[in-house]
Motif scaffolding. Structure first.
Motif, PDB file in Angstrom:
ATOM      1  N   SER A   1      39.305  68.203  -2.850  1.00  0.00           N
ATOM      2  CA  SER A   1      38.701  69.478  -2.442  1.00  0.00           C
ATOM      3  C   SER A   1      39.640  70.635  -2.746  1.00  0.00           C
ATOM      4  N   ARG A   2      40.917  70.425  -2.507  1.00  0.00           N
ATOM      5  CA  ARG A   2      41.894  71.468  -2.791  1.00  0.00           C
ATOM      6  C   ARG A   2      41.946  71.771  -4.282  1.00  0.00           C
ATOM      7  N   LYS A   3      41.883  70.736  -5.098  1.00  0.00           N
ATOM      8  CA  LYS A   3      41.883  70.946  -6.548  1.00  0.00           C
ATOM      9  C   LYS A   3      40.656  71.754  -6.968  1.00  0.00           C
ATOM     10  N   ALA A   4      39.497  71.435  -6.383  1.00  0.00           N
ATOM     11  CA  ALA A   4      38.262  72.146  -6.730  1.00  0.00           C
ATOM     12  C   ALA A   4      38.361  73.619  -6.346  1.00  0.00           C
ATOM     13  N   VAL A   5      38.928  73.904  -5.177  1.00  0.00           N
ATOM     14  CA  VAL A   5      39.106  75.297  -4.747  1.00  0.00           C
ATOM     15  C   VAL A   5      40.056  76.012  -5.699  1.00  0.00           C
ATOM     16  N   ASN A   6      41.161  75.379  -6.031  1.00  0.00           N
ATOM     17  CA  ASN A   6      42.120  75.994  -6.956  1.00  0.00           C
ATOM     18  C   ASN A   6      41.480  76.262  -8.312  1.00  0.00           C
ATOM     19  N   GLN A   7      40.684  75.321  -8.798  1.00  0.00           N
ATOM     20  CA  GLN A   7      40.027  75.489 -10.089  1.00  0.00           C
ATOM     21  C   GLN A   7      39.064  76.669 -10.042  1.00  0.00           C
ATOM     22  N   ALA A   8      38.283  76.770  -8.949  1.00  0.00           N
ATOM     23  CA  ALA A   8      37.297  77.844  -8.833  1.00  0.00           C
ATOM     24  C   ALA A   8      37.956  79.218  -8.684  1.00  0.00           C
ATOM     25  N   LEU A   9      39.031  79.288  -7.911  1.00  0.00           N
ATOM     26  CA  LEU A   9      39.656  80.579  -7.639  1.00  0.00           C
ATOM     27  C   LEU A   9      40.701  80.989  -8.663  1.00  0.00           C
ATOM     28  N   PHE A  10      41.482  80.027  -9.128  1.00  0.00           N
ATOM     29  CA  PHE A  10      42.636  80.361  -9.950  1.00  0.00           C
ATOM     30  C   PHE A  10      42.578  79.780 -11.357  1.00  0.00           C
ATOM     31  N   GLY A  11      41.551  78.990 -11.660  1.00  0.00           N
ATOM     32  CA  GLY A  11      41.417  78.426 -12.993  1.00  0.00           C
ATOM     33  C   GLY A  11      42.354  77.272 -13.275  1.00  0.00           C
ATOM     34  N   SER A  12      42.923  76.693 -12.229  1.00  0.00           N
ATOM     35  CA  SER A  12      43.842  75.572 -12.393  1.00  0.00           C
ATOM     36  C   SER A  12      43.674  74.643 -11.211  1.00  0.00           C
ATOM     37  N   ASP A  13      43.756  73.339 -11.471  1.00  0.00           N
ATOM     38  CA  ASP A  13      43.661  72.406 -10.344  1.00  0.00           C
ATOM     39  C   ASP A  13      45.042  71.985  -9.849  1.00  0.00           C
ATOM     40  N   ASP A  14      46.075  72.694 -10.306  1.00  0.00           N
ATOM     41  CA  ASP A  14      47.433  72.420  -9.854  1.00  0.00           C
ATOM     42  C   ASP A  14      47.553  72.771  -8.376  1.00  0.00           C
ATOM     43  N   LEU A  15      47.980  71.815  -7.581  1.00  0.00           N
ATOM     44  CA  LEU A  15      48.123  72.037  -6.149  1.00  0.00           C
ATOM     45  C   LEU A  15      49.472  72.634  -5.798  1.00  0.00           C
TER      46      LEU A  15
END
Length: 169
Positions: free
Chosen positions: A144-158
């Motif tokens: 879920s954190r990766k998905a949020v990062n991808q949506a907001l910041f364009g990266s799934d890097d946690l």
């Protein structure tokens, strides 16, 4: 479905124009009554009153539509002429969002850790222990954190070291 205020206002204006059309249909009925019934009859008097009311309401609704169209035109012009936010404000907002998400994640991780430890020590009721603080739940949280990062910041890097399950307990 989520619509903007502008879309809602535009829809409202179009529907109000439809109301004016409906009021014209009612006016046609009253006009027919005026032509059908004698001038000294009650139906004729009701038709006169109806025509006056319809005319009044039709005028009000039409004026409201014109006013709203002017407001929408002004809002569209302002939106097109508005300068975009300076880059540093966008960066600042991005940093604030990232910090808020990080704080929420730290809080959630802390609670997950407490629940995990309580489950491991069998301090949770059975109905709760089955789905709380498990490795599968932790993996879902990371996804879920990766998905949020991808949506907001364009990266799934946690960011930082993220511990994944290595050994099943």
């Amino acid at each position: 479905m989520s619509r903007s205020y502008k879309e809602i206002a535009e829809t409202g204006v179009q529907e109000l124009y439809e109301v004016t059309s409906a009021l014209e249909s009612v006016r046609a009925i009253f006009t027919l009554m005026l032509e059908t019934f004698p001038e000294d009859s009650t139906p004729h008097a009701f038709a006169q009153l109806g025509t006056i009311e319809i005319t009044d309401w039709n005028t009000k609704v039409y004026q409201w539509c014109e006013c709203m169209e002017n407001e929408l035109d002004d809002a569209n012009a302002e939106a097109q002429n508005a300068a975009p936010l300076p880059h540093y404000l966008l960066d600042q907002r991005s940093n604030e969002v990232a910090e808020a998400i990080s704080a929420e994640r730290s809080h959630a991780t802390r609670w997950w850790t407490h629940l995990y430890e309580m489950r491991r020590r069998k301090e949770l009721p059975d109905w709760m222990a089955a789905g709380v603080g498990t490795h599968d739940e932790h993996d879902l949280m990371l996804e879920s954190r990766k998905a949020v990062n991808q949506a907001l910041f364009g990266s799934d890097d946690l960011g930082g070291a993220q511990e994944y399950r290595e050994v099943a307990l």
